[in-house]
Enzyme design. Structure first.
Site, mmCIF file in Angstrom:
data_model
loop_
_atom_site.group_PDB
_atom_site.id
_atom_site.type_symbol
_atom_site.label_atom_id
_atom_site.label_comp_id
_atom_site.label_asym_id
_atom_site.label_seq_id
_atom_site.Cartn_x
_atom_site.Cartn_y
_atom_site.Cartn_z
ATOM 1 N N ASN A 1 38.528 105.012 -126.652
ATOM 2 C CA ASN A 1 39.848 105.094 -126.039
ATOM 3 C C ASN A 1 40.295 106.545 -126.010
ATOM 4 O O ASN A 1 39.767 107.375 -126.748
ATOM 5 C CB ASN A 1 40.864 104.251 -126.817
ATOM 6 N N ASP B 1 45.152 103.585 -129.011
ATOM 7 C CA ASP B 1 44.611 103.116 -127.740
ATOM 8 C C ASP B 1 44.647 104.284 -126.760
ATOM 9 O O ASP B 1 44.344 105.411 -127.146
ATOM 10 C CB ASP B 1 45.394 101.883 -127.258
ATOM 11 N N GLU C 1 45.618 97.811 -118.636
ATOM 12 C CA GLU C 1 44.992 99.048 -119.130
ATOM 13 C C GLU C 1 44.871 100.064 -118.003
ATOM 14 O O GLU C 1 45.104 99.768 -116.840
ATOM 15 C CB GLU C 1 43.589 98.753 -119.689
#
Length: 291
Positions: free
Chosen positions: A156, A204, A15
Site C-alpha cells: 500500500n 493503507d 480503493e
C-alpha cells in the site's frame, strides 16, 4: 469538518482514488465488487470488470489502465459499462494466486504496481493472507516490466519525493510505512522504517500535499493521519467511516480531499462511500500513464 459523500454508491472495497486534473474527473475502484468508476460533475459511470480490479488510471492516449487479477489491461472508455472493451497490456506478476493491489504512476508516467496473495473469495468474502508472495513492479510505456521488490504481504501507499530519490511505501501486513532510496539505475535500496505501527489502525493508501506531508488512510482506524516529512504525527483527522482505504487531492485548486472506504462489520452508514472535504493546503497532482 463537514464531510460529503460524493455519490450514493457504496463499495464493498473502495480503493485507488485518482484525480485527473485535465478532465476534472475522479477515478476509483471497488476491488471486491469488480467495478471501476469515474465521476465527472454529478455523473458517475461504472464499468463492470470480469475480475477483481485494484486500480483505474487514465492514459495520455485517451484510454485507461485497469489492474486486474490476471494482468494490466487497457480499457476503452467509450465502451459500455456492461461490455467493457479490454486489451491485455502486460502481465507484471506471473505468480499464480496473486492479485494487484496498490498502483500509482510516478512523475515520469510509469506505472508502479504492488501485488499480493489474493485475499478475496468468489463471493467477495475476506480470505486470510497466509503468505508473503507479493511484489512491486515498474511498468514502462512500452509494457516492459521491472521487478523491484519481492516477499511483500499487503503493499500500500506509493508516493515519491519531489527529487525522485525516495519512495514511500507501506506493507500493511507489517503495519509500517517505509522509505526506499531509489538508486540511479532505478533499483531500490533496502527498506528503512519511516513510520511504524500505530494504535489507530493499519496503514493503507496515502496522498502527499504540497508541503511534502503524507496523509495516510488508517484501515480499521476511522481516521487519516497526517505525517510530517520526518515521519512524525502532525494531526489525526477523524472520519465517519470504519475502514478508510486511500485518499487523493482533487478539485480545481487541489484542495478537495477525496477518501475511499470499505464496508465493515460495524455497518456505519457511510462505510463504502467516497467522501470529500475541503482542506487548507493543496495536494500534489496525479500523473497519467505516459502512453
Amino acid at each position: 469538518m463537514e464531510w460529503t459523500a460524493v455519490t450514493g454508491h457504496r463499495a464493498r472495497l473502495g480503493e485507488g482514488p485518482f484525480w485527473d486534473a485535465p478532465t476534472q474527473a475522479l477515478y476509483w475502484v471497488d476491488i471486491a465488487g469488480k467495478q471501476v468508476l469515474r465521476l465527472i460533475g454529478a455523473n458517475v459511470q461504472i464499468w463492470q470488470m470480469p475480475e477483481h480490479v485494484s486500480a483505474f488510471i487514465p492514459c495520455e492516449s485517451g484510454d485507461a489502465l485497469v489492474t486486474l487479477s490476471s494482468g494490466v489491461y487497457r480499457l476503452d472508455l467509450d465502451s459500455p459499462g456492461l461490455e467493457p472493451r479490454l486489451t491485455l497490456f502486460c502481465v507484471a506478476d506471473p505468480q499464480q494466486g496473486n492479485r494487484g493491489n496498490e498502483a500509482r504512476c510516478d512523475a515520469q508516467g510509469r506505472l508502479w504496481l504492488g501485488t499480493m496473495q489474493n485475499n478475496i473469495g468468489e463471493n467477495g468474502e475476506d480470505l486470510p493472507v497466509v503468505r508473503r508472495s507479493g511484489g512491486l513492479f515498474r511498468i514502462e510505456r512500452d509494457a516492459r516490466v521491472t521487478p523491484l521488490l519481492r516477499g511483500l504481504g499487503i503493499p500500500n501507499t506509493l508516493l515519491w519525493s519531489d527529487d525522485a530519490t525516495t519512495l514511500y511505501f507501506a506493507d500493511s501486513l507489517d503495519g509500517t510505512l517505509y522509505q526506499h532510496f531509489i538508486r540511479t539505475d532505478g533499483g531500490l535500496d533496502p527498506a528503512l522504517v519511516w513510520f511504524g505501527p500505530h494504535q489507530r489502525g493499519g496503514p493503507d493508501g496515502s496522498a502527499m500535499d504540497a508541503r511534502g506531508y503524507i496523509w495516510n488512510a488508517r484501515w480499521d482506524g476511522s481516521c487519516l493521519i497526517r505525517l510530517t516529512p520526518d515521519g512524525d504525527v502532525d494531526r489525526i483527522i477523524e472520519l465517519p467511516v470504519s475502514r478508510p482505504t486511500s485518499c487523493v487531492f482533487g478539485g480545481a485548486d487541489l484542495k478537495t480531499l477525496y477518501i475511499t472506504s470499505a464496508a465493515s462489520p460495524l455497518n456505519h452508514p457511510l462505510d463504502g462511500a467516497v467522501l470529500s472535504i475541503r482542506v487548507d493546503i493543496p495536494g500534489k497532482a496525479c500523473t497519467r500513464f505516459a502512453d
